[in-house]
Design a protein around this motif. Structure first.
Motif, PDB file in Angstrom:
ATOM      1  N   SER A 418       0.839  -1.198   0.000  1.00 36.60           N
ATOM      2  CA  SER A 418       0.000   0.000   0.000  1.00 36.60           C
ATOM      3  C   SER A 418       0.870   1.242   0.000  1.00 36.60           C
ATOM      4  CB  SER A 418      -0.938   0.027   1.210  1.00 36.60           C
ATOM      5  OG  SER A 418      -0.208   0.267   2.396  1.00 36.60           O
ATOM      6  N   THR A 419       0.259   2.338  -0.371  1.00 36.78           N
ATOM      7  CA  THR A 419       0.939   3.629  -0.338  1.00 36.78           C
ATOM      8  C   THR A 419       1.414   3.947   1.070  1.00 36.78           C
ATOM      9  OG1 THR A 419      -0.466   4.399  -2.142  1.00 36.78           O
ATOM     10  CG2 THR A 419       0.681   6.080  -0.863  1.00 36.78           C
ATOM     11  N   ASP A 420       0.645   3.533   2.077  1.00 37.58           N
ATOM     12  CA  ASP A 420       0.969   3.864   3.462  1.00 37.58           C
ATOM     13  C   ASP A 420       2.129   3.045   4.007  1.00 37.58           C
ATOM     14  OD1 ASP A 420      -1.131   5.668   3.462  1.00 37.58           O
ATOM     15  OD2 ASP A 420      -2.559   4.222   4.301  1.00 37.58           O
ATOM     16  N   ASN A 421       2.090   1.715   3.779  1.00 39.89           N
ATOM     17  CA  ASN A 421       3.001   0.812   4.481  1.00 39.89           C
ATOM     18  C   ASN A 421       3.953   0.035   3.588  1.00 39.89           C
ATOM     19  OD1 ASN A 421       1.874   1.401   7.076  1.00 39.89           O
ATOM     20  ND2 ASN A 421       0.118   0.140   6.513  1.00 39.89           N
ATOM     21  N   LYS A 422       3.937   0.298   2.280  1.00 38.14           N
ATOM     22  CA  LYS A 422       4.801  -0.406   1.328  1.00 38.14           C
ATOM     23  C   LYS A 422       4.527  -1.914   1.391  1.00 38.14           C
ATOM     24  CE  LYS A 422       6.237   3.670   0.506  1.00 38.14           C
ATOM     25  NZ  LYS A 422       5.558   4.417  -0.567  1.00 38.14           N
ATOM     26  N   MET A 423       5.557  -2.738   1.171  1.00 37.38           N
ATOM     27  CA  MET A 423       5.377  -4.183   1.067  1.00 37.38           C
ATOM     28  C   MET A 423       5.414  -4.849   2.437  1.00 37.38           C
ATOM     29  SD  MET A 423       4.826  -6.556  -1.129  1.00 37.38           S
ATOM     30  CE  MET A 423       4.784  -8.354  -1.109  1.00 37.38           C
ATOM     31  N   ILE A 645      -5.890  12.367  11.828  1.00 38.76           N
ATOM     32  CA  ILE A 645      -6.893  12.397  10.768  1.00 38.76           C
ATOM     33  C   ILE A 645      -6.211  12.284   9.408  1.00 38.76           C
ATOM     34  CG2 ILE A 645      -8.886  13.635   9.857  1.00 38.76           C
ATOM     35  CD1 ILE A 645      -9.063  13.004  12.850  1.00 38.76           C
ATOM     36  N   GLY A 646      -6.779  11.437   8.525  1.00 35.04           N
ATOM     37  CA  GLY A 646      -6.284  11.363   7.157  1.00 35.04           C
ATOM     38  C   GLY A 646      -6.098   9.935   6.680  1.00 35.04           C
ATOM     39  N   GLY A 647      -6.018   9.798   5.370  1.00 33.94           N
ATOM     40  CA  GLY A 647      -5.810   8.486   4.778  1.00 33.94           C
ATOM     41  C   GLY A 647      -7.113   7.769   4.482  1.00 33.94           C
ATOM     42  N   ASP A 726     -12.449  -7.050  -5.653  1.00 27.48           N
ATOM     43  CA  ASP A 726     -12.417  -8.027  -4.567  1.00 27.48           C
ATOM     44  C   ASP A 726     -11.699  -9.268  -5.078  1.00 27.48           C
ATOM     45  OD1 ASP A 726     -12.821  -9.494  -2.316  1.00 27.48           O
ATOM     46  OD2 ASP A 726     -15.003  -9.613  -2.472  1.00 27.48           O
ATOM     47  N   SER A 727     -10.377  -9.283  -4.980  1.00 26.70           N
ATOM     48  CA  SER A 727      -9.574 -10.353  -5.570  1.00 26.70           C
ATOM     49  C   SER A 727      -9.334 -11.471  -4.565  1.00 26.70           C
ATOM     50  CB  SER A 727      -8.234  -9.793  -6.048  1.00 26.70           C
ATOM     51  OG  SER A 727      -7.336  -9.680  -4.970  1.00 26.70           O
ATOM     52  N   PRO A 728      -8.941 -12.664  -5.034  1.00 26.70           N
ATOM     53  CA  PRO A 728      -8.655 -13.773  -4.115  1.00 26.70           C
ATOM     54  C   PRO A 728      -7.478 -13.508  -3.187  1.00 26.70           C
ATOM     55  CG  PRO A 728      -8.976 -14.580  -6.363  1.00 26.70           C
ATOM     56  CD  PRO A 728      -8.898 -13.086  -6.443  1.00 26.70           C
ATOM     57  N   ILE A 729      -6.589 -12.592  -3.557  1.00 31.67           N
ATOM     58  CA  ILE A 729      -5.425 -12.304  -2.718  1.00 31.67           C
ATOM     59  C   ILE A 729      -5.637 -11.061  -1.866  1.00 31.67           C
ATOM     60  CG2 ILE A 729      -3.811 -13.452  -4.259  1.00 31.67           C
ATOM     61  CD1 ILE A 729      -3.026 -10.722  -5.357  1.00 31.67           C
ATOM     62  N   GLY A 730      -6.861 -10.554  -1.855  1.00 35.92           N
ATOM     63  CA  GLY A 730      -7.177  -9.393  -1.040  1.00 35.92           C
ATOM     64  C   GLY A 730      -7.702  -8.232  -1.849  1.00 35.92           C
ATOM     65  N   PRO A 731      -8.270  -7.236  -1.192  1.00 30.41           N
ATOM     66  CA  PRO A 731      -8.836  -6.087  -1.914  1.00 30.41           C
ATOM     67  C   PRO A 731      -7.772  -5.326  -2.706  1.00 30.41           C
ATOM     68  CG  PRO A 731      -9.540  -6.107   0.388  1.00 30.41           C
ATOM     69  CD  PRO A 731      -8.459  -7.125   0.261  1.00 30.41           C
ATOM     70  N   VAL A 732      -8.159  -4.902  -3.891  1.00 33.04           N
ATOM     71  CA  VAL A 732      -7.316  -4.030  -4.711  1.00 33.04           C
ATOM     72  C   VAL A 732      -8.048  -2.699  -4.853  1.00 33.04           C
ATOM     73  CG1 VAL A 732      -6.185  -3.700  -6.928  1.00 33.04           C
ATOM     74  CG2 VAL A 732      -6.390  -6.007  -5.970  1.00 33.04           C
ATOM     75  N   SER A 733      -7.383  -1.609  -4.492  1.00 36.73           N
ATOM     76  CA  SER A 733      -8.042  -0.298  -4.515  1.00 36.73           C
ATOM     77  C   SER A 733      -7.110   0.761  -5.094  1.00 36.73           C
ATOM     78  CB  SER A 733      -8.463   0.132  -3.105  1.00 36.73           C
ATOM     79  OG  SER A 733      -9.387  -0.772  -2.542  1.00 36.73           O
ATOM     80  N   ILE A 734      -7.688   1.605  -5.926  1.00 32.98           N
ATOM     81  CA  ILE A 734      -7.003   2.805  -6.416  1.00 32.98           C
ATOM     82  C   ILE A 734      -7.899   3.991  -6.071  1.00 32.98           C
ATOM     83  CG2 ILE A 734      -6.096   4.024  -8.423  1.00 32.98           C
ATOM     84  CD1 ILE A 734      -5.787   1.311  -9.786  1.00 32.98           C
ATOM     85  N   TYR A 748      -3.881   7.016  -3.706  1.00 34.55           N
ATOM     86  CA  TYR A 748      -3.605   5.897  -2.796  1.00 34.55           C
ATOM     87  C   TYR A 748      -3.802   4.593  -3.552  1.00 34.55           C
ATOM     88  CZ  TYR A 748      -4.447   2.480   0.945  1.00 34.55           C
ATOM     89  OH  TYR A 748      -4.415   1.371   1.749  1.00 34.55           O
ATOM     90  N   PHE A 749      -2.934   3.616  -3.261  1.00 31.82           N
ATOM     91  CA  PHE A 749      -3.052   2.300  -3.885  1.00 31.82           C
ATOM     92  C   PHE A 749      -2.884   1.232  -2.820  1.00 31.82           C
ATOM     93  CE2 PHE A 749      -0.965  -1.462  -5.715  1.00 31.82           C
ATOM     94  CZ  PHE A 749      -1.958  -1.853  -6.609  1.00 31.82           C
ATOM     95  N   ASN A 750      -3.673   0.158  -2.929  1.00 28.40           N
ATOM     96  CA  ASN A 750      -3.571  -0.971  -2.001  1.00 28.40           C
ATOM     97  C   ASN A 750      -3.867  -2.261  -2.740  1.00 28.40           C
ATOM     98  OD1 ASN A 750      -3.755  -2.092   1.005  1.00 28.40           O
ATOM     99  ND2 ASN A 750      -5.433  -2.993  -0.160  1.00 28.40           N
TER     100      ASN A 750
END
Length: 755
Positions: A418-423, A645-647, A726-734, A748-750
């Protein structure tokens, strides 16, 4: 002359009498068998054939099915019309059915936090993790079959159905077919489509049963042994590639494994009086979401053979029809007895009796039984729960629940970027009934640039698990970035270390809610990474004790993409003797490193309320309403106790509150209200587009970590556009978002599950 005339009349009368007798539909009627092959989702095409068969006026004397052919054929044999079978197939949430997941609202509140949050779960044998015997354990699939075959309860012999029925599976111990002609129809269906390595096999009468398609995918031979005179076969199974045809590696592997079955089916094709093979090469056996397409293909191809089917129907007109009245499809049964299979853990047995044994001597419906079973499954103590109903007499029935206990110990794994926490690589170890019965030890690791760790031990008390005590330790290391308020350029960076030791007393007010009293010892440490300049804080920390009262309610139907339900979290925290330590930099020299500037604050309260509701608006839209209320009852402002606050995500932390339009942890705020409105639309199955609108109303001055007072009239507006899958390996969001200040968009990307 009169004698001759009399003889002619007598001869005519005899002939006429013979014709009348022939017209009375006497003689032995030929037996008609319908054979339906397996083929995964392609077997849905059988419904299209059944529609054409009925239009031609054919009423078969036997139906034989393998795999998906056994599902469609079994339901038709019970008396369901092709249209009703079509509706059943259209109404199913196939990813949920095949994924062995129950809706989140059936999961016990204690288990919701980690449920459906991992890519894979590996059971332990001793101290060694094992591969599961099948990707699909079959709990939801068996419940579906139990529900669809509810009307078969009075009949253990498949010959007693509206149309006699046979179902083909394969015994792996003997490598030979097993033909179901009696017993539990739901279990027979489940066994017949247990694809090895994809679905768990079925243990039955000392056999290990898997998909019948491995050996006998087109069971024409079963119809012949039964004595069928006319065989109508519909084949939707594998086919051999044609010369010059491009074949994918996956298709090649599948067809190679089924090569013997494909060749066997081609030989049996010759024994069919009518053979129908719908063109399905461009579709896959896994596309259960294309019910209408499969049925349309089956119907269209079967119509090409309508005249052949009609000829069979006409041929049977001269015979006396088999009298089989249409059965009454049952929706409720009077249950007078119940039992379960042996349960290894006696305390678990007590809980089962408390949850399932309350509805004796009463009429029960399948939906009611499934609701209670799913609640029991929601304890996560079981891999699979099914049932079988058998007659006690002509009007009373016994229900036997079959429970397969979950592995005591499991290793769960996931990943996240994710943008927040990387890999991140995420692992969880769960040990149930370790040291004490009705207990659970969880350890969780986040292996990344910013590692985290959690350890929690919980012990239930009472037969119904209404009370628990828990002790936990958490450690979190994360960056805390500060930004310029109008450019989002990073102003500085801190290393954030957070740890706490927690003791909880939990009272479960329902399966979906819990009231907790908590004592916590917590420690915050912030160390500056970038040069803060003259007179800036380079390190600060907080140590305190806290007692709190917390309430949680969660009735959401899905953790990541809910369509209905409510979520409420209320916390009131009382901080005791909070101590703040500050280190300052003066001309690159740390001022009295071993004697920081320290402040012991007075005791104070904090409060937070978080509420989310989701409501469907038609089949495709979901409306979200969210409210966050937070307050700090303290005259001082040391910022360490402030809310961040944020994110996009709040990561289920007390201090974090998401806000579309700004980065994670962008603002400090002590008191305020955030309202959020969301509208989500399902573009394709599991693909979504959403709009998020939020507003922050604050009663005090808002500040960022690196900036001073913000002149924003005490409110901020924000909006975000969200594309997700909603993928088998977890949510994908842009996410692309913007707030009401003059400044840039925040993206943001996750992908994957969060820690």
């Amino acid at each position: 002359m009169r004698i001759a005339l009399t003889i002619i009349i007598l001869i005519y009368s005899v002939l006429a009498s013979g014709q009348d007798m022939a017209a009375k539909k006497t003689g032995k009627r030929p037996k008609i068998a319908v054979v339906l092959s397996g083929g995964g989702a392609k077997g849905i095409a059988h419904v299209g054939f059944l529609k054409v068969m009925e239009q031609a006026g054919i009423h078969p004397d036997l139906i034989v099915g393998t795999s998906m052919g056994s599902i469609v054929g079994g339901l038709y044999a019970l008396g369901f019309s092709p249209d009703s079978i079509e509706t059943m197939l259209q109404q199913q949430d196939w990813p949920a059915v095949l994924g062995n997941k129950v809706p989140l609202n059936y999961i016990n509140i204690e288990e919701k936090r980690e449920y459906n949050n991992y890519i894979a779960e590996f059971p332990f044998k001793g101290i060694v993790p094992q591969l599961p015997s099948g990707a699909i354990k079959g709990h939801q699939l068996e419940l579906l079959f139990d529900k669809l075959t509810w009307t078969a309860a009075p009949h253990e012999d498949f010959d007693d159905f509206y149309i006699p029925f046979r179902c083909v599976a394969v015994d792996m111990y003997k490598a030979e077919p097993y033909i179901f002609d009696s017993g539990n129809l739901a279990l027979a269906m489940r066994a017949s489509m247990s694809i090895p390595s994809i679905m768990e096999p079925v243990k039955y009468k000392g056999m290990l049963l898997v998909d019948g398609g491995l050996i006998n995918n087109f069971p024409v031979d079963v119809a012949k042994k039964w004595g069928a005179d006319i065989i109508i076969g519909v084949y939707v199974g594998g086919i051999l590639p044609k010369p010059g045809q491009s074949v994918s590696m996956v298709d090649l592997m599948m067809e190679t494994s089924l090569l013997a079955s494909i060749i066997d089916a081609r030989e049996k094709e010759k024994d069919c009086d009518v053979y129908i093979e719908p063109p399905l090469e461009d579709l896959t056996a896994a596309e259960f979401n294309k019910v209408d397409t499969f049925i349309a293909r089956g119907y269209s191809e079967s119509m090409k053979y309508y005249n052949d089917l009609l000829a069979i129907s006409k041929k049977l007109e001269k015979y006396k029809p088999v009298e089989r009245p249409k059965p009454h499809l049952i929706d409720s049964l009077y249950i007078t007895q119940w039992e379960t299979n042996d349960i290894h853990k006696k305390n678990t047995d007590k809980m089962i009796k408390g949850m399932l044994g309350n509805e004796i001597n009463a009429y029960m419906k399948a939906d009611d039984i499934h609701k209670e079973i799913n609640k029991l499954f929601g304890t996560r103590l079981f891999d699979k729960i099914g049932y079988n109903i058998t007659p006690v007499d002509s009007s009373h029935y016994k229900i036997k629940y079959t429970l397969k206990e979950a592995p005591t110990n499991t290793l769960n794994a996931a990943f996240n970027y994710s943008t927040d926490n990387k890999m991140s690589l995420i692992f969880q170890l769960v040990f149930r009934n370790l040291l004490l019965s009705s207990s659970k030890l969880e350890t969780k690791f986040n292996v990344s640039e910013y590692p985290s760790f959690g350890l929690r031990y919980l012990k239930y008390f009472g037969n119904h698990n209404k009370i628990s005590l828990a002790a936990s330790y958490r450690f979190n290391y994360s960056p805390l970035l500060t930004y310029n308020q109008t450019t989002f350029k990073v102003y500085s960076e801190f290393k954030r270390f957070y740890s706490d030791l927690i003791f909880d007393f939990n009272f479960y007010t329902s399966d979906q809610s819990v009231l907790s009293a908590r004592y916590a010892f917590q420690n915050f440490d912030y160390n500056a990474v970038t040069d803060m300049g003259f007179g800036r804080v380079t390190e600060y920390s907080l140590v305190d004790d806290a007692v709190s009262l917390n309430y949680k309610l969660n009735t959401l139907d899905n953790k990541h993409f809910p369509k209905s339900g409510h979520q409420l979290e209320v916390s009131a925290v009382y901080y005791i003797d909070p101590q703040y330590d500050y280190f300052f930099a003066f001309n690159d020299t740390i001022w009295q490193n071993d004697n920081p500037f320290s402040v012991v604050d007075t005791n104070f309260f904090q409060f937070r309320l978080k509420y989310n509701s989701y409501n469907p608006a038609g089949k495709k839209f979901t409306i979200e309403n969210s409210l966050n209320v937070f307050a700090t009852f303290n005259n001082n402002d040391y910022r360490l106790n402030s809310f961040l606050i944020g994110g996009v995500n709040d990561y289920n932390r007390f201090y974090n509150i998401s806000f579309y339009g700004m980065p994670l942890n962008y603002l400090f705020a002590n008191n305020g209200v955030i309202y959020k409105f969301g509208l989500r639309y399902e573009l394709l199955q599991k693909f979504y587009i959403g709009l998020k609108l939020n507003a922050l109303f604050e009663s005090q001055t808002l500040t960022t970590i690196g900036e001073d007072v913000l002149d924003i009239d005490n409110y901020i507006l924000g909006a975000g556009l969200v594309l997700s899958y909603d993928s088998p390996i977890g949510p994908v969001s842009i996410v692309v978002s913007k707030n009401s200040w003059p400044g840039p968009f925040w993206t943001y990307f996750n992908i994957g599950f969060n820690f």
